[in-house]
Design a protein around this motif. Structure first.
Motif, mmCIF file in Angstrom:
data_model
loop_
_atom_site.group_PDB
_atom_site.id
_atom_site.type_symbol
_atom_site.label_atom_id
_atom_site.label_comp_id
_atom_site.label_asym_id
_atom_site.label_seq_id
_atom_site.Cartn_x
_atom_site.Cartn_y
_atom_site.Cartn_z
ATOM 1 N N PHE A 180 1.849 -1.777 8.093
ATOM 2 C CA PHE A 180 2.738 -2.903 8.407
ATOM 3 C C PHE A 180 4.202 -2.501 8.293
ATOM 4 O O PHE A 180 5.054 -2.987 9.023
ATOM 5 N N GLY A 195 -7.151 -22.057 -5.055
ATOM 6 C CA GLY A 195 -6.740 -22.286 -3.671
ATOM 7 C C GLY A 195 -5.754 -23.431 -3.521
ATOM 8 O O GLY A 195 -5.130 -23.570 -2.474
ATOM 9 N N SER A 199 -3.960 1.261 -13.362
ATOM 10 C CA SER A 199 -5.106 2.106 -13.637
ATOM 11 C C SER A 199 -4.669 3.471 -14.170
ATOM 12 O O SER A 199 -5.307 4.035 -15.062
ATOM 13 N N GLY A 236 -0.459 -1.706 3.879
ATOM 14 C CA GLY A 236 0.969 -1.903 3.614
ATOM 15 C C GLY A 236 1.803 -0.893 4.367
ATOM 16 O O GLY A 236 2.801 -1.241 5.006
ATOM 17 N N PHE A 264 -8.158 2.477 -7.553
ATOM 18 C CA PHE A 264 -7.176 1.459 -7.161
ATOM 19 C C PHE A 264 -7.468 0.971 -5.757
ATOM 20 O O PHE A 264 -8.365 1.471 -5.074
ATOM 21 N N ASP A 265 -6.687 0.005 -5.373
ATOM 22 C CA ASP A 265 -6.891 -0.670 -4.104
ATOM 23 C C ASP A 265 -6.243 0.149 -2.982
ATOM 24 O O ASP A 265 -5.135 -0.118 -2.578
ATOM 25 N N PRO A 305 -10.935 -19.041 -2.055
ATOM 26 C CA PRO A 305 -11.539 -19.391 -3.348
ATOM 27 C C PRO A 305 -12.678 -20.391 -3.209
ATOM 28 O O PRO A 305 -13.645 -20.332 -3.972
ATOM 29 N N LEU A 347 5.636 -8.584 4.837
ATOM 30 C CA LEU A 347 4.208 -8.675 4.511
ATOM 31 C C LEU A 347 3.718 -7.394 3.861
ATOM 32 O O LEU A 347 2.908 -7.423 2.942
ATOM 33 N N SER A 348 4.256 -6.274 4.337
ATOM 34 C CA SER A 348 3.793 -4.999 3.793
ATOM 35 C C SER A 348 4.120 -4.897 2.307
ATOM 36 O O SER A 348 3.394 -4.265 1.551
ATOM 37 N N SER A 373 0.327 -5.055 -4.266
ATOM 38 C CA SER A 373 -1.003 -5.159 -4.878
ATOM 39 C C SER A 373 -1.605 -3.768 -5.054
ATOM 40 O O SER A 373 -2.232 -3.489 -6.073
ATOM 41 N N GLY A 374 -1.391 -2.878 -4.087
ATOM 42 C CA GLY A 374 -1.890 -1.515 -4.233
ATOM 43 C C GLY A 374 -1.179 -0.777 -5.347
ATOM 44 O O GLY A 374 -1.812 -0.132 -6.195
ATOM 45 N N ALA A 375 0.144 -0.893 -5.389
ATOM 46 C CA ALA A 375 0.932 -0.130 -6.354
ATOM 47 C C ALA A 375 0.669 -0.609 -7.772
ATOM 48 O O ALA A 375 0.548 0.200 -8.694
ATOM 49 N N ILE A 434 -2.865 -0.306 0.189
ATOM 50 C CA ILE A 434 -1.753 0.619 0.410
ATOM 51 C C ILE A 434 -1.738 1.114 1.854
ATOM 52 O O ILE A 434 -0.684 1.164 2.489
ATOM 53 N N ALA A 437 -5.853 -18.667 2.661
ATOM 54 C CA ALA A 437 -5.723 -18.456 1.220
ATOM 55 C C ALA A 437 -6.312 -19.621 0.439
ATOM 56 O O ALA A 437 -6.852 -19.442 -0.657
ATOM 57 N N ALA A 438 -6.224 -20.820 1.018
ATOM 58 C CA ALA A 438 -6.784 -21.979 0.321
ATOM 59 C C ALA A 438 -8.304 -21.983 0.404
ATOM 60 O O ALA A 438 -8.986 -22.453 -0.513
ATOM 61 N N ARG A 455 -7.773 -1.968 -14.405
ATOM 62 C CA ARG A 455 -7.209 -2.712 -13.278
ATOM 63 C C ARG A 455 -7.157 -4.191 -13.608
ATOM 64 O O ARG A 455 -6.877 -5.012 -12.763
ATOM 65 N N SER A 481 -2.057 -2.031 -8.906
ATOM 66 C CA SER A 481 -3.404 -1.648 -9.357
ATOM 67 C C SER A 481 -3.460 -0.145 -9.614
ATOM 68 O O SER A 481 -4.088 0.299 -10.575
ATOM 69 N N LEU A 482 -2.742 0.622 -8.788
ATOM 70 C CA LEU A 482 -2.710 2.072 -9.007
ATOM 71 C C LEU A 482 -2.028 2.412 -10.327
ATOM 72 O O LEU A 482 -2.570 3.144 -11.156
ATOM 73 N N THR A 508 -12.472 -21.824 -9.736
ATOM 74 C CA THR A 508 -12.162 -20.988 -8.574
ATOM 75 C C THR A 508 -11.433 -21.773 -7.493
ATOM 76 O O THR A 508 -10.522 -21.271 -6.855
ATOM 77 N N LEU A 528 1.262 -6.285 0.349
ATOM 78 C CA LEU A 528 0.114 -5.380 0.298
ATOM 79 C C LEU A 528 0.415 -4.179 -0.597
ATOM 80 O O LEU A 528 -0.395 -3.788 -1.424
ATOM 81 N N LEU A 529 1.621 -3.615 -0.422
ATOM 82 C CA LEU A 529 1.991 -2.450 -1.221
ATOM 83 C C LEU A 529 2.068 -2.818 -2.700
ATOM 84 O O LEU A 529 1.674 -2.044 -3.565
#
Lengths: 493, 327, 279
Positions: B304, C261, C112, B301, B293-294, B130, C97-98, C104-106, B298, B126-127, C118, C108-109, C257, C101-102
Motif C-alpha cells: 500500500f 464491533g 515478539s 503495508g 509475527f504478522d 466480531p 492505510l499502510s 500492526s506488523g511492526a 507487513i 469492522a463492525a 505477541r 507484533s514483530l 466479542t 497495516l505496518l
C-alpha cells in the motif's frame, strides 16, 4: 516605481505524445522583447494561443522561459518564482482568481503573508482602506464561495494591492464586470496609474484596449507584431486577424437568416423547438432562477445574455439536467418534462443536446480516450473490434483533421480541438434543440468563426440553437442571433 | 544470496507448498477481481474482509444444515446427486448474495447520502467481523471439536484436490475464468464501458446521462459478490469449515493485488500469483524463524505504501514497457 | 438527592477520562481533515504510540520518557510517510492505510522480538499515574489550542487552504505539501498522546489497544462538523454510548466479542448520516 522588461524571451512547450508518438515542440513565445513602464496601462492583444498568457505568466513567475531574461528594476533574472515576482513588486490578478472557498475574504488576503499570528482586524482595516481608494464595496467577513465572479475578482485585486505592487497584471478583467462597474474600475485604474502604478492588461477586446491603454502590444503565434502607442480599432483588428475570416462568416450567417421577432408560441403543442415555462431553481450559494419563461424556435439561433452571477450558469445546469429544478416545465417537440423529470438522460431522449461551458471536465474528461469520449451515446451493447461507433469516431476526427488514434487521451487535445469534438458529438445526435454555454470562450477568432458557421448550418437544418453567453459582442454581428434575451438576477428582462 | 534463494524457492520446495500457493492465488483472484471491479467503477471497497468472512460462514451453514447433510449422504451412497447439487448451488447463490449485500450497503449509502464508501465499507466490515467471530465461537460452533469453527461440510460438497496432498482444486481455474470474464465485460460491453467511464469521469458520465448512482451501487455490489465467491470457494475448496479468522488479511491482500494490477481484471491473474508467492514465501520464512509475527500485514503495508507512488525507477520501467508495446 | 448527585459525578469520573484519548485522537484527525488528507492512520498510530510508550517506560522506568519517545517516534514515522507521499505523488489514502497495516506488523514483530510474546506486555510493578483527573482538562486545553491554531495563526489558515484550495495556496507562495505533512505530524502527535494515555492507564500494552478509537475519532470529526468544540461534544456522546455498552456487558446482556464491533458500528451510522466533504 520600477520598470519591468522582458528581453528576447523564448518559450518552447513540449507536448509528449502517446506511445510511439514523437515529442512535439511548440514555440509559445519566439524572441519577444517588451518593456512595461510605470504609470502606463499596457494592453496586450492577440488571438487565443498567441502567447499572451504565457508572456505574463513568465513575468509573474508561473512559467519559466526557455531562454531570455527578465529585468525588474536593476535586477536581472533568468526566471522568477512567484514569490520573487511578488517580492519585486509584480502582482497578477487572474480572470478566474484562485481563492480558497472555505476562507473569508480577509483570510484569503492574509494567505501567504509572513508571520505567525493572523491579525485579522488589523488586516481588515488596511484592506478596507485599499477598497475605498479603488471604489470597491465588499464585505470582508464573507466566505469567498458566496461571492459573485466580480466580487471574487475584487477580492483578488485587493489581495494584490495589499502587496503594494509596482506592476499590476490584469487578465481579462472586463469579461466579468458589468457595464457600469467596468467604467468605474477602469477610471480607478487610470487614476492609480497616473500616480505611477504600471498595469498590464490582457484583453481580447480591441475596443477596450483602444479606449483605456497608453501602449498596445500585439502578439500572433508567439511573435511580437507591434508594440507602441494605441492605434485605431480597424488597424489593430486587421493585425490580429489578417484573413478577415470573422467578418466573412458573419455575413454568411446574416444571409441565411431573416431576423424575426418572437415567432414561437409558448405552449404545449409541441411545435416549438424548446419552450421553457416558469422554471425555478434555488441551488445553494448560487444565483437562483425564478420563474423563467422563454422559447427557442426551431431553425433560429437564440441568445440569452447575462453577466457572471446573473444566473446564466444556473440556467445552463438546469437545461443540461445537472441541477434539479424546483418547479416549472420544459418542452421539446418530442416530450414535455416537468421539473422533477428533468435529468440528463430524459433531456437527451427529448432531443436536447448540450455543449457545456466546462468542456474539460463536463463535456469530456482528460483521462478519457478520445474514442470513448466521442462514442458516449453510440456504444453498442456488445463491442466488437470493428464496430459502427469506432467508424463514427474516426470519421469525426477525419473531418476535423485531427490526426490522433482513438485510444489517445483527450488531455492531449488542444482546447479548440476539444471544443470542436464535443460540438460534433452533440450535433451528430441530430438534436432538435442545441444548448451551448459560453461556446466562444477560449476560442481564437478563426475557431470562433468556424463555430458560428456550424451553428448557422445547424439552424438551417431546423435545429433550435440556444446560446448562453456573457459576451454577445464576441459574435461580432448582432444579427447573428434572431433573438437576444437578457438575464439579470435569475430573471429574464 | 543463498538466503534469498531459499526464501524465493520455499513455496516450490514441495508439491504441498506449490499446490497451496496456487489455491491461495485462486481465492485471492476472486476477491481481487472484485476489488478491481470497485476501483473501475470509481469506488474503494475496503469491506472485503467481512464480505469474504460472511459468505464463508453462510456457505458453511447452508452446507451443514440437516437437509444438506442428508442430500450429501444420498449422493455419497450412490443415490441421486441432484439434491446435493441443489444445495451446492444454493450455498453459492447465498454466498454471492451475502457478499453482494455487504457491498450494496456502502454503495447505496454513497448514492443516497453521499457518505464516503471508503469509510462506510471499512466500518461495516469492522463492525461485523466480531459478530461473525462470536457466531463461530458461540451458537454455530461445532461442539465436538477443539477448534473455534463451524461443523465440517460433507465430502460430497468438497472440491477434489488436483495436486494431492495440497489443497489446489478446480476453483483456481474458475478464478482465472472469472477474472477473464470480468475483463471482457469491462472492455467489450456497453455496461462495462459505462461503468469505467463513470469511474474515471463521473461528471462527464452524469452529463452524458449515464445512471451514475446506479453504476456506483452496481460496482460495489458486484465487488462484494465477487468477494463472496472467494468466501464460498474458501469453504468448498480449501478449508471445508468456517473457522475463526478465516478471512484475516484476505480483503486487504485482494485490494493490494487489484492496485498492483492497475484495476485491470486480466492483470489480476499474474498479480495474484505473484502476491501469493511473496506471501507464501514470507509465511514459510517466518515459520522457520525464532520470532513469530504478522508478516502478512507487513507485506500488505509495504505494498500500500509503494503501490501508488511514482518512483523514478518505476517510471523508467513503465516507459520501457510502453515503448515495447508500441512496437 | 445526594445519591443521585454522587451517582452522576461517578459517571462523569469514569466517562471523562475515558473520553480523553478519543478527544485527542479526533483533534488530530480534525487537523488532517482540514488539510485535505484525512488521517485514516489514526488507529494504527495510536497502537504504535502506545507500544513505544510502554516499551520505553519499561526500559527506563520513566513514564515521561515513554511518552516523549512515543511522540517522537510516531511523529517521525508519519513525517517520513508524508514526505514519501508528497515526493512520489502517492495516494495519501493508501499510504495512510499502510501505516495501519505496518503498525500492526511492526508492533507484533517488536513485541515478539523484545518481550517474547505477541500478547499483553505489562509493566512490572507499575502503580499507574495519578493523573486521571487531568486527562479531560488537558484534552480540552488541546481542543482550545487546535481551535486557536486553525483560526488565529497564519500557519493554520494556510493549512486549511492546503485542504480546500491547494492551487490558491501555491499561488501565494505557500507549499501545500508542507502543510499536509504538518497536519500528519500534528495528527501523529495526538495519536501518540492518545496511545500513551491508553497504555499508561492500563499499565500495559495490549494488541490493538486502540480498539477502533482511531476510526471513531474520524467519525467524531464529521459529527462535530470539523469544529474542535463540536468534536469534543461528539466525543462525549461516543464515550457515553461506550459507557452504556460497558454496563450492558457487565449485566451479561451482550457478548464481549460483539462489543468490539460497536465503535465501528457507531462510526458507520455517523458516516452514513452526516454530510461530508466530497471525495
Amino acid at each position: 516605481m520600477k520598470k519591468a522588461e522582458l528581453r528576447h524571451i523564448r518559450k518552447i512547450f513540449e507536448t509528449r505524445g502517446d506511445a510511439g508518438e514523437e515529442v512535439r515542440s511548440v514555440a509559445a513565445l519566439d524572441d519577444v522583447t517588451l518593456t512595461f513602464n510605470p504609470g502606463e496601462i499596457h494592453a496586450i492583444l492577440g488571438e487565443n494561443g498567441a502567447g499572451k498568457s504565457t508572456l505574463v505568466h513568465i513575468l509573474s513567475g508561473l512559467h519559466r522561459p526557455t531562454s531570455g531574461v527578465i529585468a525588474i528594476g536593476d535586477s536581472v533574472f533568468n526566471a522568477v518564482t512567484p514569490s520573487q515576482a511578488i517580492g519585486n513588486g509584480i502582482a497578477m490578478v487572474h480572470q478566474r482568481p484562485l481563492l480558497c472557498d472555505e476562507l473569508t475574504v480577509t483570510e484569503n488576503i492574509l494567505l501567504g503573508s509572513p508571520g505567525f499570528l493572523a491579525r485579522k482586524p488589523k488586516a481588515a482595516e488596511k484592506i478596507r482602506a485599499a477598497a475605498d481608494a479603488w471604489g470597491i464595496e465588499l464585505d470582508l467577513s464573507r466566505k469567498t464561495h458566496t461571492l459573485s465572479a466580480a466580487e471574487r475578482f475584487y477580492a483578488a485585486l485587493l489581495g494584490a494591492l495589499l502587496r503594494s505592487p509596482d506592476l499590476l497584471i490584469l487578465d481579462e478583467p472586463a469579461s466579468i464586470l458589468a457595464a457600469g462597474e467596468h467604467e468605474r474600475f477602469f477610471t480607478a485604474l487610470r487614476a492609480h496609474c497616473s500616480n505611477g502604478l504600471g498595469a498590464v492588461l490582457i484583453t481580447h477586446r480591441v475596443a477596450e484596449a483602444v479606449r483605456w491603454s497608453d501602449r498596445v502590444s500585439v502578439l500572433r503565434e508567439g511573435k511580437l507584431l507591434y508594440s507602441g502607442a494605441a492605434k485605431t480599432l480597424d488597424e489593430l483588428e486587421r493585425m490580429i486577424d489578417p484573413e478577415g475570416l470573422a467578418s466573412r462568416t458573419a455575413r454568411l450567417a446574416l444571409a441565411s437568416d431573416q431576423k424575426e421577432g418572437q415567432a414561437c408560441k409558448i405552449g404545449t403543442d409541441g411545435t416549438a423547438g424548446l419552450s421553457v415555462r416558469d422554471l425555478s431553481a434555488s441551488p445553494p450559494n448560487r444565483t437562483p432562477l425564478s420563474g423563467l419563461t422563454f422559447c427557442a424556435p426551431p431553425g433560429k439561433i437564440t441568445a440569452i445574455y447575462g453577466l457572471p452571477g446573473s444566473g446564466l450558469s444556473t440556467l445552463e445546469d438546469a437545461l443540461s439536467g445537472m441541477l434539479r429544478c424546483t418547479s416549472g416545465s420544459l418542452a421539446t417537440s418530442a416530450a414535455v418534462l416537468e421539473a422533477s423529470e428533468v435529468a440528463p438522460s430524459a433531456l437527451r431522449k427529448a432531443g436536447l443536446a448540450c455543449v457545456p461551458s466546462n468542456r474539460t471536465w463536463r463535456g469530456s474528461n482528460p483521462e478519457l480516450a478520445i474514442g470513448h469520449m466521442l462514442c458516449a451515446y453510440r456504444m453498442p451493447r456488445f463491442i466488437s473490434s470493428k464496430n459502427e461507433a469506432e467508424v463514427f469516431a474516426k470519421k469525426i476526427l477525419e473531418d476535423e483533421r485531427i490526426n490522433a488514434p482513438l485510444s489517445r487521451k483527450t488531455s492531449t487535445l488542444s482546447g479548440g480541438q476539444l471544443q470542436r469534438l464535443v460540438l460534433d458529438r452533440e450535433l451528430a445526435e441530430k438534436p432538435s434543440v442545441l444548448v451551448l454555454s459560453e461556446p466562444e470562450w477560449g476560442l481564437d477568432i478563426k475557431s470562433a468563426a468556424a463555430l458560428r458557421l456550424k451553428l448557422a448550418q445547424a439552424a438551417q437544418e431546423g435545429t433550435a440553437v440556444l446560446v448562453l453567453t456573457d459576451n454577445p459582442d464576441s459574435f461580432r454581428d448582432p444579427s447573428f442571433f434572431s433573438n437576444v434575451l437578457v438575464m439579470e438576477e435569475g430573471v429574464l428582462i | 544470496m543463498n538466503a534469498f534463494a531459499e526464501f524465493a524457492l520455499g513455496p516450490f520446495s514441495s508439491l504441498w507448498h506449490a499446490g497451496n500457493l496456487l489455491d491461495k492465488a485462486g481465492l485471492l483472484m476472486f476477491a481481487s477481481t472484485g476489488a478491481a471491479f470497485a476501483l473501475k467503477s470509481g469506488t474503494f471497497n475496503l469491506g472485503g474482509e467481512a464480505q469474504i468472512y460472511a459468505s464463508a460462514l453462510v456457505t458453511a451453514m447452508i452446507l451443514s444444515t440437516p437437509s444438506a447433510v442428508a442430500a450429501a449422504e444420498l449422493a455419497g451412497s450412490g443415490g441421486s446427486a441432484g439434491p446435493a447439487l441443489f444445495f451446492f448451488a444454493l450455498a453459492c447463490a447465498l454466498a454471492l448474495a451475502a457478499g453482494g449485500l455487504l457491498g450494496f450497503i456502502p454503495g447505496e449509502l454513497k448514492a443516497r447520502f453521499g457518505a464516503s464508501e471508503l469509510l462506510t465499507s471499512f466500518l461495516l466490515s469492522a463492525a461485523l467481523l466480531p459478530v461473525i467471530d462470536f457466531l463461530i465461537a458461540g451458537p454455530l460452533r461445532d461442539e465436538g471439536k477443539n477448534l473455534l469453527a463451524t461443523p465440517a461440510i460433507a465430502d460430497a460438497f468438497r472440491m477434489r484436490s488436483l495436486l494431492p496432498p495440497s489443497l489446489m482444486n478446480a476453483s483456481f481455474f474458475l478464478a482465472c475464468g472469472t477474472a477473464t470474464v470480468a475483463a471482457l465485460f469491462l472492455s467489450r460491453t456497453r455496461a462495462g464501458y459505462r461503468l469505467s467511464v463513470a469511474g474515471t469521469a463521473p461528471e462527464f458520465a452524469r452529463f452524458a446521462g449515464f445512471p451514475v448512482k446506479r453504476i456506483t451501487v452496481a460496482g460495489m455490489t458486484a465487488s462484494g459478490a465477487l468477494h463472496g465467491l472467494a468466501g464460498f470457494f474458501a469453504i468448498v475448496g480449501t478449508w471445508f469449515m468456517c473457522h475463526q479468522g478465516l478471512s484475516s488479511g484476505m480483503g486487504w491482500s485482494a485490494l493490494a493485488i487489484a492496485l498492483i494490477a492497475r484495476h485491470n481484471p486480466l492483470a489480476v491473474i499474474p498479480a495474484s500469483l505473484l502476491y501469493a508467492w511473496i506471501e507464501s514465501a514470507s509465511d514459510i520464512a517466518v515459520l522457520s524463524s525464532r520470532v513469530s509475527f504478522d508478516s502478512t500485514a507487513i507485506v500488505q503495508g509495504v505494498i500500500f505504501l509503494f503501490i501508488s507512488a511514482k518512483l523514478p525507477i518505476a517510471g523508467q520501467l513503465r516507459a520501457v514497457l510502453k515503448k515495447r508495446r508500441a512496437r | 438527592m445526594n445519591g443521585v448527585f454522587s451517582a452522576f459525578t461517578g459517571v462523569l469520573d469514569s466517562l471523562l477520562p475515558a473520553a480523553s484519548p478519543l478527544l485527542l485522537a479526533s483533534l488530530g484527525a480534525l487537523v488532517s481533515e482540514h488539510a485535505g488528507v484525512l488521517a485514516v492512520f489514526m488507529d494504527g498510530a495510536i497502537n504504535f504510540g502506545g507500544f513505544v510508550c510502554i516499551a520505553v517506560t519499561g526500559a527506563t522506568g520513566s513514564p515521561l520518557a515513554g511518552v516523549a519517545a512515543a511522540i517522537a517516534l510516531t511523529v517521525l514515522l508519519l513525517f517520513a510517510v508524508s514526505r514519501f507521499t508528497e515526493r512520489t505523488g502517492a495516494n495519501p489514502f493508501l499510504t495512510a492505510l499502510s501505516v495501519n497495516l505496518l503498525s500492526s506488523g511492526a508492533t507484533s514483530l517488536s513485541s515478539s522480538a523484545l518481550f517474547g510474546t505477541r500478547g499483553t506486555v505489562a509493566l512490572a510493578d507499575f502503580s499507574g499515574l495519578d493523573l486521571r483527573l487531568w486527562y479531560f482538562p488537558a484534552s480540552l486545553a488541546a481542543a482550545a489550542a487546535v481551535s486557536f491554531f486553525l483560526q488565529r495563526t497564519l500557519a493554520g489558515i494556510s493549512l486549511r487552504a492546503a485542504g480546500s484550495a491547494p492551487e490558491a495556496l501555491a499561488a501565494r507562495g505557500g507549499d501545500p505539501g508542507k502543510y499536509r505533512t504538518l497536519s500528519w505530524c500534528i495528527a501523529a502527535f495526538f495519536a501518540a498522546c492518545a496511545g500513551s494515555m491508553l497504555t499508561l492507564d492500563l499499565g500495559a500494552w495490549v494488541p490493538n489497544v486502540s480498539a477502533g478509537r482511531g476510526w471513531t475519532a474520524l467519525a467524531a470529526v464529521y459529527l462535530g462538523y470539523k469544529n474542535p468544540w463540536l468534536c469534543a461534544a461528539a466525543v462525549l456522546a461516543f464515550a457515553g454510548a461506550e459507557y452504556a455498552t460497558n454496563i450492558l456487558q457487565g449485566l451479561g446482556r451482550m457478548p464481549a466479542t460483539i462489543i468490539l464491533g460497536l465503535p465501528y458500528a457507531l462510526a458507520l451510522v455517523v458516516f452514513a448520516l452526516v454530510p461530508q466533504r466530497k471525495q
